[in-house]
Design a protein around this motif. Structure first.
Motif, PDB file in Angstrom:
ATOM      1  N   TYR A  18       0.637  -1.281  -0.057  1.00 12.38           N
ATOM      2  CA  TYR A  18       0.004  -0.033   0.083  1.00 12.38           C
ATOM      3  C   TYR A  18       0.899   1.378   0.010  1.00 12.38           C
ATOM      4  O   TYR A  18       1.974   1.174   0.445  1.00 12.38           O
ATOM      5  N   GLY A  21       0.090   7.695   3.221  1.00 15.17           N
ATOM      6  CA  GLY A  21       0.212   8.897   2.859  1.00 15.17           C
ATOM      7  C   GLY A  21       0.774  10.040   4.202  1.00 15.17           C
ATOM      8  O   GLY A  21       1.158  11.066   3.779  1.00 15.17           O
ATOM      9  N   LYS A  42      -3.398   4.846  12.467  1.00 20.34           N
ATOM     10  CA  LYS A  42      -4.011   4.630  11.260  1.00 20.34           C
ATOM     11  C   LYS A  42      -3.086   3.779  10.418  1.00 20.34           C
ATOM     12  O   LYS A  42      -2.385   4.084   9.869  1.00 20.34           O
ATOM     13  N   GLN A  44      -3.239   1.923   7.654  1.00 20.00           N
ATOM     14  CA  GLN A  44      -3.261   1.995   6.115  1.00 20.00           C
ATOM     15  C   GLN A  44      -2.953   3.433   5.915  1.00 20.00           C
ATOM     16  O   GLN A  44      -2.949   3.733   4.607  1.00 20.00           O
ATOM     17  N   GLN A  45      -3.018   4.269   6.585  1.00 16.20           N
ATOM     18  CA  GLN A  45      -2.511   5.839   6.209  1.00 16.20           C
ATOM     19  C   GLN A  45      -1.286   6.171   6.761  1.00 16.20           C
ATOM     20  O   GLN A  45      -0.355   7.156   6.192  1.00 16.20           O
ATOM     21  N   SER A  63      -5.100  12.965   2.145  1.00 17.79           N
ATOM     22  CA  SER A  63      -5.661  12.527   0.921  1.00 17.79           C
ATOM     23  C   SER A  63      -5.100  11.311   0.407  1.00 17.79           C
ATOM     24  O   SER A  63      -3.943  10.891   0.862  1.00 17.79           O
ATOM     25  N   THR A  64      -6.057  10.586  -0.389  1.00 22.08           N
ATOM     26  CA  THR A  64      -5.357   9.418  -0.999  1.00 22.08           C
ATOM     27  C   THR A  64      -4.008   9.508  -1.598  1.00 22.08           C
ATOM     28  O   THR A  64      -4.027  10.221  -2.595  1.00 22.08           O
ATOM     29  N   PRO A  65      -3.011   8.979  -1.249  1.00 18.48           N
ATOM     30  CA  PRO A  65      -1.575   8.969  -1.868  1.00 18.48           C
ATOM     31  C   PRO A  65      -1.666   8.466  -3.400  1.00 18.48           C
ATOM     32  O   PRO A  65      -0.677   8.834  -4.144  1.00 18.48           O
ATOM     33  N   GLN A  67      -1.844   4.271  -5.378  1.00 22.20           N
ATOM     34  CA  GLN A  67      -2.447   2.786  -5.584  1.00 22.20           C
ATOM     35  C   GLN A  67      -1.129   2.170  -5.737  1.00 22.20           C
ATOM     36  O   GLN A  67      -0.215   2.590  -6.591  1.00 22.20           O
ATOM     37  N   ASN A  85      -0.346   9.794  -6.553  1.00 16.70           N
ATOM     38  CA  ASN A  85      -0.877  11.270  -6.836  1.00 16.70           C
ATOM     39  C   ASN A  85       0.096  12.285  -6.347  1.00 16.70           C
ATOM     40  O   ASN A  85       0.038  13.532  -6.733  1.00 16.70           O
TER      41      ASN A  85
END
Length: 160
Positions: A18, A21, A42, A44-45, A63-65, A67, A85
């Motif tokens: 993953y 961010g 967190k 996953q972040q 924000s979503t970094p 995939q 991103n």
């Protein structure tokens, strides 16, 4: 079987790879584990990197970094395709070892110990091919010493 069987679903799993961010730096193993055990962590972040602050870029953006997906997997190498991103850390949830190395788009990069157990690399925004590969340090030196020893023993044997 006469015994009942049960099937459980883990709703809190992490993907095998993953993009984190945000990053936190810690050189203290106990502090890292304590932070990860906190309900506020967190997973996953955020990634906790075993490095001193300032030795590598920090990231902190909710924000979503991006995939990432595993493209190829072999015992001594793993290839990932990542689309970011913005800059972030690509985390591979495979065991960290200092003999693992990485390249991003063919360029060598530093592999960090992530969350005390795993591997991570820093990547800029964009599409990347990330390759982790295992290269044992000292293997070539050991091979050369062994061959020299074998040659010396063979020379001594045939000299008699």
């Amino acid at each position: 079987s006469p015994q009942p069987s049960y099937l459980y679903e883990d709703l809190c799993f992490l993907p095998r790879a993953y993009v984190a961010g945000s990053s936190v730096f810690s050189t203290d193993s106990q502090a890292t584990l304590h932070s990860m055990a906190s309900p506020e962590f967190k997973s996953q972040q955020t990634v906790i990197l075993a490095a001193k602050p300032g030795t590598t870029p920090g990231v902190d953006d909710p924000s979503t970094p991006g995939q990432v997906q595993i493209v190829e997997r072999h015992p001594g190498s793993v290839v990932l395709r990542a689309e970011l991103n913005r800059p972030g850390y690509v985390v591979l949830m495979d065991r960290y070892d200092p003999n693992w190395h990485a390249t991003i788009d063919g360029r060598g990069v530093r592999v960090f110990r992530a969350d005390q157990l795993f591997r991570a690399v820093y990547a800029d925004a964009g599409q990347h091919e990330i390759r982790f590969y295992y290269h044992q340090r000292g293997l070539m030196a050991g091979l050369i010493i062994s061959l020299l020893t074998l040659g010396t023993l063979a020379a001594l044997y045939f000299k008699r």
